[in-house]
Write a protein that holds these residues in place. Structure first.
Motif, mmCIF file in Angstrom:
data_model
loop_
_atom_site.group_PDB
_atom_site.id
_atom_site.type_symbol
_atom_site.label_atom_id
_atom_site.label_comp_id
_atom_site.label_asym_id
_atom_site.label_seq_id
_atom_site.Cartn_x
_atom_site.Cartn_y
_atom_site.Cartn_z
ATOM 1 N N ALA A 1 45.228 -26.741 -8.204
ATOM 2 C CA ALA A 1 45.279 -26.974 -9.640
ATOM 3 C C ALA A 1 44.977 -28.439 -9.964
ATOM 4 O O ALA A 1 44.262 -28.741 -10.926
ATOM 5 C CB ALA A 1 46.649 -26.590 -10.189
ATOM 6 N N TYR A 2 45.505 -29.356 -9.145
ATOM 7 C CA TYR A 2 45.268 -30.779 -9.389
ATOM 8 C C TYR A 2 43.783 -31.111 -9.283
ATOM 9 O O TYR A 2 43.227 -31.827 -10.122
ATOM 10 C CB TYR A 2 46.065 -31.627 -8.395
ATOM 11 N N GLY A 3 43.111 -30.575 -8.276
ATOM 12 C CA GLY A 3 41.680 -30.830 -8.125
ATOM 13 C C GLY A 3 40.879 -30.295 -9.296
ATOM 14 O O GLY A 3 39.989 -30.979 -9.828
ATOM 15 N N VAL A 4 41.192 -29.091 -9.735
ATOM 16 C CA VAL A 4 40.473 -28.489 -10.867
ATOM 17 C C VAL A 4 40.738 -29.283 -12.151
ATOM 18 O O VAL A 4 39.818 -29.593 -12.920
ATOM 19 C CB VAL A 4 40.880 -27.015 -11.037
ATOM 20 N N PHE A 5 42.019 -29.624 -12.379
ATOM 21 C CA PHE A 5 42.368 -30.358 -13.598
ATOM 22 C C PHE A 5 41.711 -31.738 -13.613
ATOM 23 O O PHE A 5 41.260 -32.212 -14.657
ATOM 24 C CB PHE A 5 43.885 -30.512 -13.705
ATOM 25 N N TRP A 6 41.687 -32.401 -12.469
ATOM 26 C CA TRP A 6 41.072 -33.737 -12.394
ATOM 27 C C TRP A 6 39.591 -33.663 -12.751
ATOM 28 O O TRP A 6 39.077 -34.451 -13.549
ATOM 29 C CB TRP A 6 41.265 -34.307 -10.986
ATOM 30 N N PHE A 7 38.901 -32.689 -12.168
ATOM 31 C CA PHE A 7 37.474 -32.533 -12.452
ATOM 32 C C PHE A 7 37.250 -32.254 -13.935
ATOM 33 O O PHE A 7 36.389 -32.873 -14.581
ATOM 34 C CB PHE A 7 36.898 -31.398 -11.604
ATOM 35 N N LEU A 8 38.037 -31.315 -14.510
ATOM 36 C CA LEU A 8 37.860 -30.955 -15.918
ATOM 37 C C LEU A 8 38.202 -32.117 -16.842
ATOM 38 O O LEU A 8 37.514 -32.350 -17.841
ATOM 39 C CB LEU A 8 38.726 -29.743 -16.255
ATOM 40 N N CYS A 9 39.258 -32.835 -16.510
ATOM 41 C CA CYS A 9 39.636 -33.980 -17.344
ATOM 42 C C CYS A 9 38.557 -35.067 -17.294
ATOM 43 O O CYS A 9 38.208 -35.660 -18.322
ATOM 44 C CB CYS A 9 40.981 -34.549 -16.892
ATOM 45 N N TYR A 10 38.026 -35.341 -16.105
ATOM 46 C CA TYR A 10 36.988 -36.359 -15.976
ATOM 47 C C TYR A 10 35.741 -35.978 -16.768
ATOM 48 O O TYR A 10 35.181 -36.789 -17.513
ATOM 49 C CB TYR A 10 36.645 -36.581 -14.509
ATOM 50 N N ARG A 11 35.310 -34.735 -16.610
ATOM 51 C CA ARG A 11 34.104 -34.291 -17.318
ATOM 52 C C ARG A 11 34.309 -34.330 -18.827
ATOM 53 O O ARG A 11 33.424 -34.782 -19.580
ATOM 54 C CB ARG A 11 33.734 -32.872 -16.869
ATOM 55 N N SER A 12 35.441 -33.853 -19.284
ATOM 56 C CA SER A 12 35.669 -33.808 -20.729
ATOM 57 C C SER A 12 35.829 -35.203 -21.314
ATOM 58 O O SER A 12 35.315 -35.499 -22.402
ATOM 59 C CB SER A 12 36.903 -32.957 -21.044
ATOM 60 N N MET A 13 36.538 -36.093 -20.617
ATOM 61 C CA MET A 13 36.693 -37.463 -21.114
ATOM 62 C C MET A 13 35.361 -38.197 -21.139
ATOM 63 O O MET A 13 35.081 -38.993 -22.052
ATOM 64 C CB MET A 13 37.706 -38.209 -20.243
ATOM 65 N N THR A 14 34.509 -37.912 -20.178
ATOM 66 C CA THR A 14 33.169 -38.512 -20.163
ATOM 67 C C THR A 14 32.346 -38.011 -21.340
ATOM 68 O O THR A 14 31.636 -38.784 -22.011
ATOM 69 C CB THR A 14 32.449 -38.179 -18.846
ATOM 70 N N GLU A 15 32.418 -36.714 -21.618
ATOM 71 C CA GLU A 15 31.692 -36.142 -22.757
ATOM 72 C C GLU A 15 32.142 -36.776 -24.062
ATOM 73 O O GLU A 15 31.323 -37.121 -24.920
ATOM 74 C CB GLU A 15 31.944 -34.629 -22.811
ATOM 75 N N VAL A 16 33.456 -36.950 -24.219
ATOM 76 C CA VAL A 16 33.981 -37.528 -25.460
ATOM 77 C C VAL A 16 33.494 -38.959 -25.634
ATOM 78 O O VAL A 16 33.111 -39.378 -26.732
ATOM 79 C CB VAL A 16 35.522 -37.472 -25.452
ATOM 80 N N ARG A 17 33.482 -39.745 -24.555
ATOM 81 C CA ARG A 17 33.025 -41.133 -24.639
ATOM 82 C C ARG A 17 31.555 -41.205 -25.010
ATOM 83 O O ARG A 17 31.136 -42.054 -25.796
ATOM 84 C CB ARG A 17 33.259 -41.848 -23.309
ATOM 85 N N GLN A 18 30.765 -40.306 -24.475
ATOM 86 C CA GLN A 18 29.321 -40.334 -24.724
ATOM 87 C C GLN A 18 28.960 -39.875 -26.139
ATOM 88 O O GLN A 18 27.873 -40.187 -26.629
ATOM 89 C CB GLN A 18 28.597 -39.458 -23.700
#
Length: 632
Positions: A47-64
Motif C-alpha cells: 500500500a505504501y508503494g502504491v500510495f507514494w507513486f500516486l501521490c507523487y504523480r498527482s502532486m506533479t500534475e497539480v504543480r504543472q
C-alpha cells in the motif's frame, strides 16, 4: 538543477504523505478493531508503494497545471484553484463519511472524541484532494484528445495504429437506421432480455406495500400515505384482471408486463438522447447491455413498487434538463421536448412525495440559471406542472375521500432520535420529559428501537396527541437534543449511512419476518410475492440466482463488482462527476446533478437506507459515465 530540487521536494513530500496515509488506513477500513491487519502486514508495504507513486504523480500534475505572468498563466492558476477547492471539498466530505461509516458499522455510533479518527480524516482529505484533482486533469486531457482523434478518423478516414479507418458512414449501419425502427428494435431487445427473469420470478415482484395498495382499492378505504395515482394504477390493474380471470397472479403479471413495456420505452429514449448528444458508440452499446442485464435494473423493472416508474420518470426529466441546459435553442423550438419535461416532472411528483419537494427546490434554481427570455417560458412551464400536480393530488384525494397521511413519515428522524436517547441514556430524562415522551411514543414500544430502521417505533407514534399540541413535543425534542447532540447525530447517521458509506451491507431488516421468508444477512431487495399473489417460477434455477442476490451477501463477496451494488459508492461517483463538471466550468451539466442531489437529500431524512429509494443512481449511471468519457 532547480527542477531537480523541486522534483526531490515533491518526492519527499509524497513519501511522507503516503506513510501518513498508510498509518491512518485502519481508521478508514472496517477491520473490526484488528489494526495489525494493516500495520503488521506485507500489505502495508504494498500500500505504501502504491500510495507514494500516486501521490507523487498527482502532486506533479497539480504543480504543472499552474502558471504565472501571462494571461494564459493567470487563467491556468485560477482554474487550478477552482479545481483544488472543489476536489478538497469532495475529499473532505468523502473522508468524513468513510471514517464515520467505519465506526457506525462497527459500534453503531461515532466517537466524536476519537483524535486518531480526526487525524485520519485530515490526512486522507489531503491525499484524496490530489488524487481527485489529478483524475479530473487526466479525464480532461483524454476527453479532448480522443474527441479530436475520433473526429479525424470518422470524417477523413485517416490511419490509426497503422490501419486505415473505414469512412464513418460505412461503419454506422445501426445509426443509419430510421429512428422509429431503432426504437422498435431496442424496445423488443429489452423485453426479450427481461423475459427470462420475468418467467423465473413469475408473476413479478409484488412487494414493498403492494398488498396495502391493493387492499385500498378493494375496500375503497384510501389514504394519502401512498401516492394515489400509483395506488389506482397498481391496485386497479390487479383487481380488474382478477375480476376477469379469477387469478391475482394474472393481474400482477399484467401490471408487471405493462411496466416492462414502459421502462423499455424510457431506456430506449435515453439511448436515443445519448446518440443525439454525441455520446460515443461504444458507451451507448455498453449502456444498452447495462439496462438489459444488470440485476438491479432488472429487479426494479419487474417490481410493483412505485420506485421503478418514479425513477424512470425522473430519468426522463434528467434528460430534458440536460438538453434544456446544453441545447436551449433546440429545446424550446420543439414542443415535444417541453412535453417530455412537463409530463416526466408531473409523473415523478405524482409517484413520490419527496420528488415534489426536490423539484420545488430545483424550480427557482432553473429560473435563476436562464436569461430573461427563457425565464418567462420556464416559469410558465413550471407553473403548469405544479398546477397540474396540485389539481391531480387534491382532486383524487377529494374524490376518493382519502384520509390524510400520518405525521410519523415526516418525523421519522426526530422519532428515532428521541427513541435512541431513551434506550441508551434514559436516566438523563426527567420524569416530566418521560411523561411527555410517552404521550406520543408509548413506553412499551420504545424497547423496539432498532438503529438502522425506524419502523419498529414510528408505527406506534400517536398522531392525535401530536396534532393537538405540536409545539409541546417540538420543545421536548429541542430540550433533549440540546443535552444529547451526538446521540441525535448517531441516530440520524444510522438510518442514512448506507446512502453515503460505500462499504455498507444492506441488512436493515435483519430478523424481520415477511410473507414467505425471514430476512437474514441482507435485505438488498424484497424478493417475494405478497398475498394474495403467489410465486410460480417457470425457471427455478434463475429464480434462485436472483433470490441469492436479494437476500444474501453474494455479490458483496466479489471485489470491485460489489461496489456496483452499493448506493453509497454510486453516490460518490456522481459527486466526482459533478465536481468534474464544475472544474471544467461546464455549468450546464450541473442541472441534472442538482436534481439528483436534492432527491438524495430528501432520502437521507427517511426511515432507513434501501436501494429502492435511490434507484435513480443506477438508472442515471450511463449519463454520469458519458460526462466523464465524452469530455468537452
Amino acid at each position: 538543477m532547480k527542477m531537480d530540487r523541486k522534483n526531490n521536494r515533491i518526492m519527499c513530500g509524497a513519501g511522507a504523505l503516503a506513510l501518513a496515509a498508510v498509518f491512518s488506513l485502519p481508521r478508514m477500513l472496517d477491520l473490526k478493531g484488528n489494526t495489525l491487519a494493516v500495520s503488521n502486514s506485507w500489505f502495508s508495504v504494498l500500500a505504501y508503494g502504491v500510495f507514494w507513486f500516486l501521490c507523487y504523480r498527482s502532486m506533479t500534475e497539480v504543480r504543472q497545471e499552474g502558471g504565472a505572468g501571462t494571461d494564459a498563466g493567470r487563467g491556468a492558476e485560477k482554474k487550478r484553484r477552482r479545481g483544488l477547492t472543489a476536489a478538497g471539498a469532495a475529499a473532505c466530505l468523502f473522508s468524513l463519511c468513510i471514517a464515520f461509516g467505519v465506526q457506525l458499522d462497527h459500534t453503531e455510533s461515532v466517537d466524536f472524541r476519537d483524535g486518531r479518527m480526526w487525524l485520519s480524516v485530515l490526512v486522507w482529505s489531503v491525499v484524496l484532494t490530489f488524487w481527485i484533482y489529478s483524475g479530473w486533469i487526466w479525464l480532461e486531457r483524454r476527453g479532448n484528445g480522443s474527441a479530436g482523434r475520433a473526429e479525424d478518423s470518422r470524417v477523413t478516414g485517416k490511419k490509426r495504429n497503422g490501419k486505415k479507418m473505414r469512412p464513418y458512414n460505412r461503419i454506422q449501419k445501426w445509426d443509419s437506421l430510421p429512428g422509429k425502427k431503432q426504437a422498435a428494435v431496442l424496445i423488443c431487445f429489452f423485453l426479450l432480455c427481461w423475459l427470462p427473469v420475468f418467467l423465473a420470478a413469475y408473476p413479478g415482484f409484488f412487494v414493498y406495500d403492494a398488498q396495502d395498495e391493493l387492499v385500498q382499492v378493494q375496500t375503497r378505504q384510501f389514504t394519502t400515505h401512498h401516492p394515489l395515482p400509483h395506488v389506482l394504477l397498481l391496485g386497479g390493474t390487479v383487481q380488474a384482471v382478477y375480476k376477469l380471470t379469477g387469478s391475482y397472479n394474472a393481474g400482477i403479471a399484467v401490471y408487471t408486463v405493462m411496466q416492462m413495456v414502459c421502462m423499455a420505452g424510457v431506456f430506449t429514449y435515453v439511448i436515443s438522447f445519448m446518440k443525439k448528444s454525441g455520446v460515443r458508440r461504444w458507451l451507448r452499446a455498453v449502456s444498452v447491455f447495462y439496462y438489459a442485464f444488470f440485476p438491479v435494473n432488472v429487479m426494479f423493472v419487474l417490481c410493483s413498487a412505485k420506485d421503478g416508474l418514479f425513477s424512470a420518470a425522473l430519468l426522463l426529466l434528467l434528460t430534458a434538463l440536460a438538453q434544456m441546459a446544453g441545447q436551449p435553442e433546440t429545446f424550446w423550438k420543439d414542443w415535444k421536448n417541453t412535453a417530455v419535461f412537463g409530463i416526466s416532472a408531473l409523473v415523478m411528483m405524482c409517484l413520490r412525495h419527496n420528488g415534489m419537494y426536490a423539484f420545488l427546490i430545483l424550480a427557482p434554481v432553473m429560473l435563476f440559471f436562464y436569461g430573461k427570455g427563457v425565464r418567462r417560458k420556464m416559469g410558465c412551464l413550471v407553473g403548469i406542472v405544479f398546477g397540474s400536480y396540485i389539481l391531480i393530488s387534491s382532486g383524487l384525494a377529494g374524490i376518493l375521500q382519502a384520509q390524510d397521511s400520518r405525521n410519523q413519515e415526516m418525523l421519522t428522524v426526530p422519532i428515532q432520535q428521541l427513541a435512541r436517547v431513551w434506550k441508551y441514556e434514559k436516566d438523563s430524562l426527567t420524569e416530566e420529559q418521560k411523561k411527555t415522551l410517552y404521550e406520543i411514543l408509548p413506553e412499551d414500544v420504545l424497547p423496539f428501537y432498532t438503529a438502522k430502521v425506524s419502523d419498529g417505533v414510528k408505527r406506534w407514534f400517536n398522531n392525535e396527541a401530536f396534532a393537538a399540541d405540536p409545539w409541546k413535543y417540538a420543545g421536548l425534542w429541542a430540550k433533549v437534543g440540546s443535552r444529547h447532540p451526538f446521540t441525535y447525530l448517531n441516530a440520524w447517521f444510522m438510518t442514512s449511512y448506507g446512502f453515503w458509506y460505500p462499504d455498507t451491507v444492506i441488512d436493515v431488516y435483519r430478523g424481520n419476518g415477511v410473507f414467505t421468508f425471514t430476512y437474514a444477512d441482507s435485505s438488498f431487495f424484497g424478493y417475494e410475492v405478497e398475498l394474495p399473489g403467489t410465486r410460480e417460477s417457470k425457471i427455478p434455477w434463475l429464480d434462485g440466482i436472483y433470490r441469492k442476490m436479494s437476500l444474501e451477501i453474494a455479490q458483496q463477496n466479489i471485489p470491485v463488482v460489489s461496489m456496483l451494488f452499493s448506493p453509497g459508492f454510486l453516490f460518490w461517483v456522481f459527486v466526482f462527476t459533478g465536481g468534474y463538471a464544475y472544474y471544467r466550468r461546464k455549468y450546464e451539466w450541473l442541472l441534472p446533478f442538482c436534481m439528483i442531489l436534492l432527491l438524495w437529500l430528501t432520502v437521507i431524512l427517511g426511515p432507513t437506507y434501501l436501494p429502492r429509494y435511490v434507484l435513480i443512481l443506477w438508472f442515471a449511471l450511463p449519463g454520469a459515465l458519458a460526462v466523464l468519457v465524452n469530455g468537452g
